[in-house]
Motif scaffolding. Sequence first.
Motif, PDB file in Angstrom:
ATOM      1  N   CYS A  19      24.097 -38.896 -52.872  1.00 45.00           N
ATOM      2  CA  CYS A  19      24.099 -39.113 -51.422  1.00 45.00           C
ATOM      3  C   CYS A  19      25.446 -38.758 -50.804  1.00 45.00           C
ATOM      4  N   ILE A  20      26.518 -39.136 -51.470  1.00 44.56           N
ATOM      5  CA  ILE A  20      27.856 -38.824 -50.967  1.00 44.56           C
ATOM      6  C   ILE A  20      28.088 -37.311 -50.982  1.00 44.56           C
ATOM      7  N   LEU A  21      27.740 -36.634 -52.059  1.00 44.81           N
ATOM      8  CA  LEU A  21      27.903 -35.186 -52.147  1.00 44.81           C
ATOM      9  C   LEU A  21      27.049 -34.465 -51.104  1.00 44.81           C
ATOM     10  N   PHE A  22      25.826 -34.928 -50.925  1.00 44.23           N
ATOM     11  CA  PHE A  22      24.944 -34.322 -49.930  1.00 44.23           C
ATOM     12  C   PHE A  22      25.542 -34.469 -48.531  1.00 44.23           C
ATOM     13  N   ALA A  23      26.051 -35.646 -48.218  1.00 46.53           N
ATOM     14  CA  ALA A  23      26.654 -35.893 -46.906  1.00 46.53           C
ATOM     15  C   ALA A  23      27.872 -35.005 -46.692  1.00 46.53           C
ATOM     16  N   LEU A  24      28.713 -34.869 -47.704  1.00 40.73           N
ATOM     17  CA  LEU A  24      29.895 -34.019 -47.582  1.00 40.73           C
ATOM     18  C   LEU A  24      29.512 -32.562 -47.368  1.00 40.73           C
ATOM     19  N   CYS A  25      28.521 -32.088 -48.085  1.00 39.27           N
ATOM     20  CA  CYS A  25      28.070 -30.704 -47.921  1.00 39.27           C
ATOM     21  C   CYS A  25      27.486 -30.477 -46.546  1.00 39.27           C
ATOM     22  N   THR A  26      26.735 -31.420 -46.053  1.00 39.02           N
ATOM     23  CA  THR A  26      26.120 -31.292 -44.736  1.00 39.02           C
ATOM     24  C   THR A  26      27.173 -31.252 -43.642  1.00 39.02           C
ATOM     25  N   VAL A  27      28.187 -32.092 -43.747  1.00 36.25           N
ATOM     26  CA  VAL A  27      29.245 -32.130 -42.734  1.00 36.25           C
ATOM     27  C   VAL A  27      30.080 -30.863 -42.767  1.00 36.25           C
ATOM     28  N   SER A  28      30.322 -30.305 -43.948  1.00 36.45           N
ATOM     29  CA  SER A  28      31.217 -29.158 -44.063  1.00 36.45           C
ATOM     30  C   SER A  28      30.559 -27.841 -43.675  1.00 36.45           C
ATOM     31  N   ILE A  29      29.246 -27.808 -43.542  1.00 38.36           N
ATOM     32  CA  ILE A  29      28.564 -26.581 -43.151  1.00 38.36           C
ATOM     33  C   ILE A  29      28.529 -26.516 -41.628  1.00 38.36           C
ATOM     34  N   ALA A  30      29.292 -25.585 -41.077  1.00 34.70           N
ATOM     35  CA  ALA A  30      29.334 -25.415 -39.623  1.00 34.70           C
ATOM     36  C   ALA A  30      28.531 -24.176 -39.256  1.00 34.70           C
ATOM     37  N   GLU A  31      27.774 -24.299 -38.199  1.00 36.73           N
ATOM     38  CA  GLU A  31      26.993 -23.162 -37.756  1.00 36.73           C
ATOM     39  C   GLU A  31      27.900 -22.133 -37.107  1.00 36.73           C
ATOM     40  N   ASP A  32      27.649 -20.866 -37.412  1.00 34.52           N
ATOM     41  CA  ASP A  32      28.383 -19.803 -36.745  1.00 34.52           C
ATOM     42  C   ASP A  32      27.871 -19.711 -35.316  1.00 34.52           C
ATOM     43  N   PRO A  33      28.764 -19.382 -34.380  1.00 37.71           N
ATOM     44  CA  PRO A  33      28.288 -19.228 -33.002  1.00 37.71           C
ATOM     45  C   PRO A  33      27.355 -18.028 -32.898  1.00 37.71           C
ATOM     46  N   ARG A  34      26.390 -18.122 -32.025  1.00 38.46           N
ATOM     47  CA  ARG A  34      25.468 -16.999 -31.820  1.00 38.46           C
ATOM     48  C   ARG A  34      26.082 -15.960 -30.895  1.00 38.46           C
ATOM     49  N   PHE A  35      27.001 -16.384 -30.033  1.00 32.87           N
ATOM     50  CA  PHE A  35      27.710 -15.490 -29.120  1.00 32.87           C
ATOM     51  C   PHE A  35      29.198 -15.738 -29.296  1.00 32.87           C
ATOM     52  N   GLY A  36      29.972 -14.686 -29.315  1.00 31.49           N
ATOM     53  CA  GLY A  36      31.410 -14.875 -29.431  1.00 31.49           C
ATOM     54  C   GLY A  36      32.194 -13.696 -28.905  1.00 31.49           C
ATOM     55  N   LEU A  37      33.361 -14.011 -28.398  1.00 33.84           N
ATOM     56  CA  LEU A  37      34.328 -13.012 -27.978  1.00 33.84           C
ATOM     57  C   LEU A  37      35.491 -13.137 -28.963  1.00 33.84           C
ATOM     58  N   TYR A  38      35.674 -12.113 -29.801  1.00 32.64           N
ATOM     59  CA  TYR A  38      36.652 -12.143 -30.890  1.00 32.64           C
ATOM     60  C   TYR A  38      37.802 -11.176 -30.616  1.00 32.64           C
ATOM     61  N   ILE A  39      39.014 -11.655 -30.734  1.00 30.97           N
ATOM     62  CA  ILE A  39      40.199 -10.826 -30.546  1.00 30.97           C
ATOM     63  C   ILE A  39      40.309  -9.833 -31.704  1.00 30.97           C
ATOM     64  N   VAL A  40      40.621  -8.577 -31.377  1.00 27.81           N
ATOM     65  CA  VAL A  40      40.856  -7.545 -32.387  1.00 27.81           C
ATOM     66  C   VAL A  40      42.315  -7.665 -32.837  1.00 27.81           C
ATOM     67  N   THR A  41      42.525  -7.715 -34.138  1.00 28.11           N
ATOM     68  CA  THR A  41      43.874  -7.958 -34.660  1.00 28.11           C
ATOM     69  C   THR A  41      44.588  -6.699 -35.137  1.00 28.11           C
ATOM     70  N   ASN A  42      43.916  -5.550 -35.121  1.00 35.20           N
ATOM     71  CA  ASN A  42      44.582  -4.301 -35.485  1.00 35.20           C
ATOM     72  C   ASN A  42      44.447  -3.309 -34.330  1.00 35.20           C
ATOM     73  N   LYS A  43      45.172  -2.227 -34.399  1.00 36.80           N
ATOM     74  CA  LYS A  43      45.143  -1.208 -33.333  1.00 36.80           C
ATOM     75  C   LYS A  43      44.074  -0.173 -33.665  1.00 36.80           C
ATOM     76  N   THR A  44      42.947  -0.277 -32.976  1.00 32.86           N
ATOM     77  CA  THR A  44      41.877   0.698 -33.163  1.00 32.86           C
ATOM     78  C   THR A  44      40.939   0.650 -31.958  1.00 32.86           C
ATOM     79  N   THR A  45      40.287   1.761 -31.714  1.00 24.79           N
ATOM     80  CA  THR A  45      39.244   1.789 -30.696  1.00 24.79           C
ATOM     81  C   THR A  45      37.879   2.000 -31.355  1.00 24.79           C
TER      82      THR A  45
END
Length: 160
Positions: free
Chosen positions: A9-35
């Motif tokens: 039960c403790i392991l299951f709870a820890l795994c459930t809490v640590s799994i974060a959903e990825d956002p479905r929409f996002g604006l991400y900064i580009v960290t290198n110089k490219t087009t």
Amino acid sequence: MKVQLGTFCILFALCTVSIAEDPRFGLYIVTNKTTDIERAEIAMQPLITEADIVSYDWTNHSFQLTEDAAKGMPTLRDLSSYGQSFIVMADGKRCYLAAFWTPVSSVGYPHPVILVSVPGTTTFQIDQGYPSGRVPSGLQDPRTNAAIRKVLLEAGKLKE
């Protein structure tokens, strides 16, 4: 048996809490110089997600952010953000490359831009290019990407 069940039960709870959903929409900064959208390296965390958006107007691609999210957006005071590229993503797919731009620039940009604004602003607009209306003819408007529209609609953020 109680010890094993308790441990499970403790392991299951820890795994459930640590799994974060990825956002479905996002604006991400580009960290290198490219087009090149496929070669762009992006920040691990998005600058904004669908959770940060109060509403998105599909007719003109303006959006309102929560006050907290708006504080993270570049402003006219932060000139280092001028020309900073970002990628708009929907459901893990890179939809288009864009950049933060200053409204006093004499340099044009043929891709979508968000004009940096004064601190405290919560409403922003993604323009098709800079200056507005000077986008090369024949280019499809990437802001009208169907995946982005679907995600924003399903998140209850879309105004039409």
